[in-house]
Scaffold this active site. Structure first.
Site, PDB file in Angstrom:
ATOM      1  N   VAL A   1      11.249  53.878 114.411  1.00  0.00           N
ATOM      2  CA  VAL A   1      11.923  55.024 113.801  1.00  0.00           C
ATOM      3  C   VAL A   1      12.655  55.798 114.891  1.00  0.00           C
ATOM      4  CG1 VAL A   1      11.567  57.226 112.604  1.00  0.00           C
ATOM      5  CG2 VAL A   1      10.224  55.230 111.929  1.00  0.00           C
TER       6      VAL A   1
ATOM      7  N   GLY B   1      11.963  58.838 119.343  1.00  0.00           N
ATOM      8  CA  GLY B   1      11.749  57.600 118.591  1.00  0.00           C
ATOM      9  C   GLY B   1      10.304  57.178 118.693  1.00  0.00           C
ATOM     10  N   LYS B   2       9.907  56.251 117.878  1.00  0.00           N
ATOM     11  CA  LYS B   2       8.555  55.706 117.969  1.00  0.00           C
ATOM     12  C   LYS B   2       8.506  54.394 117.218  1.00  0.00           C
ATOM     13  CE  LYS B   2       4.538  57.193 119.638  1.00  0.00           C
ATOM     14  NZ  LYS B   2       4.318  58.240 120.638  1.00  0.00           N
ATOM     15  N   GLY B   3       7.583  53.540 117.651  1.00  0.00           N
ATOM     16  CA  GLY B   3       7.414  52.259 116.971  1.00  0.00           C
ATOM     17  C   GLY B   3       5.947  51.959 116.773  1.00  0.00           C
TER      18      GLY B   3
ATOM     19  N   ASP C   1       1.822  53.339 123.721  1.00  0.00           N
ATOM     20  CA  ASP C   1       1.138  54.396 122.983  1.00  0.00           C
ATOM     21  C   ASP C   1      -0.271  53.845 122.723  1.00  0.00           C
ATOM     22  OD1 ASP C   1       1.773  57.105 121.585  1.00  0.00           O
ATOM     23  OD2 ASP C   1       0.687  55.993 120.064  1.00  0.00           O
TER      24      ASP C   1
END
Ligand code: GLU
Length: 426
Positions: free
Chosen positions: A60, A105-107, A146
Site C-alpha cells: 500500500v 508505504g507498507k507491505g 517489519d
C-alpha cells in the site's frame, strides 16, 4: 488477534483530531484518509513438501507528496488489507515527523514465518519481489523489514529485484545486510531512536530514570536494544514478554542475558530467577515506563485502566486503541506515540538510502550522531507544536486533543499538506 475491528478507521482518529485543530478542509482530510495505491498479489510458492501454496501479499502506498513511499514488509498470520493500510498511513506521518523525504508505504504477506523453512521463505520473498517489482523502486517505493522479516529477507528481495532490473540498485530496499550495502546502526536503529525519544521525554517531563521500573511487551529486535540502553542508565527491566509468554522479576533482569536466553530457547519464558507471566501482562504490571513493542491493539479499553506507567513509549506501531488512548490521557500518563517513538528505524533506513545513492558509507558514530539529532529535533518540534496549538502537554486537562499523539499528527499533517499544496494536488 493483532487486528481489532476497523483498524484503519481507528488509525485515522488522530488525523481527524489534528484536522480539527488545524481547521483543515474536509476534502483535504478525505484525500489524506485514502491511500493512493493498494496492490494485492497472489504468490504461488513451492513448499518443501513439493506442493504449491498460494499466499496473499499486499503493498500500500498511502501518500507520496513528500517523496517516494517508504515502509516495511510484514510477514505474519494476521496480515490483512486493513492492517497494511493502517501501517502505510502511519508511515506517511512518521516520515513527515522526522523530516525524511519520503511518503508512506507498507507491505505484508499473510503467512507464518515461524513455521516456514528458510527455503520456503526465500521462494516466497522472491515471488513477492517479482509480483510487486513494477510498483517499487529507489525513486518510487522503498521497502524495509517489519514484524517477521529481517536483513536476510531484504537480501533475497534486492537480489530478485536487481535481476529483473538487470542492474544493481541497492537503494530499492533498506536494512539489508552490511555486505550488500546495509547501513551501520540499522539493526539497532528503532531501539536507539526510541531511547533518544525517551531521553527527551524524561527531560521534558522531569521523570527520573535511575531505578525506574521498565516493562516491555514484545522482547524482539526493536525492544532488546532499548532495554540495554535503559539498563545502562540505571533502569530496572522488571517484565518482558514475547508471543510465547513472559518473565517477571521485581528486582530487575539483565537485558543482555535475557537476549542470549531468548536466542537459545526462542522464548523469554523460564528466564532464570523470573516468575512466568502471560504475553499481555507487561502492559498492566506495576511499572514506571511501559514499552509496548509487539503488535497493534494491545492497550485497549479493557486493560488501559490497569496501566500504571507514567511514561509509555510506543515502539510497536499502533499498540494503543483510540479508546485506550483517551483513558491513558485521563489518567495523566505521557504517551510518546509510535509515529515519533519508533521513527529511528526509518530514519536510519533513510541514511542507508542516501549512502547507497552516494556509494559512500558512514561509520557507526556518524550514524548514531545523526540519528540522535533527528530524534531530538523531532521530539522538540512535536512539543513546540503542542504548545503553539495550545495542546496541553502537561496533560492536566482532559480535553480530547491535549496529547503528544495529536501534537505529532499536527506536525506531520502540516508538512504533508504543504507538500500536496506545493505540488498543486490540493
Ligand atoms: N518497519 C519499520 C517501521 O515501521 C521500518 C520502516 C523502514 O525502515 O522503512 O517504521
Amino acid at each position: 488477534m493483532p487486528n481489532p475491528g476497523n483498524l484503519y478507521e481507528k488509525a485515522l482518529t488522530p488525523l481527524k483530531k489534528a484536522a480539527a485543530v488545524l481547521n483543515l478542509e474536509p476534502d483535504v482530510v478525505e484525500v489524506l484518509s485514502n491511500p493512493e495505491r493498494v496492490l494485492i498479489v497472489s504468490i504461488p510458492t513451492r513448499m518443501d513438501n513439493g506442493k504449491i501454496k498460494v499466499f496473499t501479499g499486499y503493498r500500500v502506498q498511502h501518500n507520496t507528496a513528500r517523496g517516494p513511499a517508504k515502509g516495511g514488509i510484514r510477514y505474519h498470520p494476521g496480515v490483512c488489507l486493513d492492517e497494511v493500510k493502517s501501517l502505510a498511513f502511519w508511515m506517511s506521518n512518521k516520515n513527515a515527523i522526522v523530516g525524511v523525504p519520503f511518503g508512506g508505504g507498507k507491505g505484508g504477506i499473510t503467512c507464518n514465518p515461524k513455521e516456514m523453512s528458510a527455503g520456503e521463505l526465500e521462494r516466497l520473498t522472491r515471488g513477492y519481489a517479482a509480483a510487486i517489482s513494477k510498483f517499487v523502486g529507489v525513486d518510487q517505493d522503498i521497502p524495509a523489514p517489519d514484524v517477521g522479516t529481517n536483513a536476510q529477507i531484504m537480501g533475497w528481495f534486492v537480489d530478485e529485484y536487481c535481476k529483473i532490473a538487470g542492474k544493481s540498485i541497492p537503494g530499492v530496499i533498506t536494512a539489508k545486510p552490511l555486505d550488500i550495502g546495509g547501513s551501520r546502526g540499522r539493526g539497532t536503529a528503532t531501539g536507539r531512536g526510541a531511547f533518544f525519544a525517551t531521553l527527551e521525554a524524561v527531560k521534558t517531563y522531569k521523570i527520573p530514570l535511575k531505578g525506574a521500573r521498565v516493562s516491555i511487551q514484545g522482547f524482539g529486535n526493536v525492544a532488546q536494544p532499548i532495554a540495554k540502553y535503559l539498563f545502562d542508565l540505571g533502569c530496572r527491566i522488571i517484565a518482558v514478554s514475547d508471543s510465547t509468554g513472559g518473565a517477571f522479576n521485581a528486582k530487575g533482569m539483565h537485558p543482555e542475558k535475557l537476549t542470549k536466553f531468548k536466542k537459545k530457547t526462542r522464548s523469554v519464558r523460564g528466564f532464570p530467577g523470573s516468575k512466568e507471566i502471560e504475553t499481555i501482562d507487561p502492559i498492566t504490571v506495576d511499572c514506571d515506563i511501559l514499552i509496548p513493542a509487539a503488535l497493534e491493539g494491545q492497550i485497549t479499553k479493557e486493560n488501559a485502566d490497569e496501566v500504571t506507567a507514567k511514561l509509555i513509549v510506543e515502539e510497536a506501531n499502533g499498540p494503543t486503541t483510540p479508546e485506550a488512548d483517551k483513558i491513558l490521557h485521563e489518567k495523566g500518563a505521557i504517551v510518546v506515540p509510535d509515529v515519533l517513538a519508533n521513527a529511528g528505524g526509518v530514519t536510519v533506513s533513510y541514511f542507508e538510502w542516501v549512502q547507497n545513492r552516494m556509494g559512500y558509507y558512514w561509520s557507526d558514530e556518524e550514524v548514531d550522531e545523526k540519528l540522535k539529532k533527528v530524534m531530538a529535533k523531532a521530539f522538540k518540534e512535536v512539543y513546540q507544536n503542542a504548545k503553539q496549538y495550545q495542546v496541553d502537554t502537561t496533560l492536566r486537562t482532559k480535553r480530547a486533543e491535549t496529547d503528544l499523539r495529536t501534537a505529532s499528527y499536527l506536525t506531520a499533517v502540516q508538512k504533508i499538506v504543504a507538500a500536496m499544496q506545493a505540488l498543486g494536488r490540493i
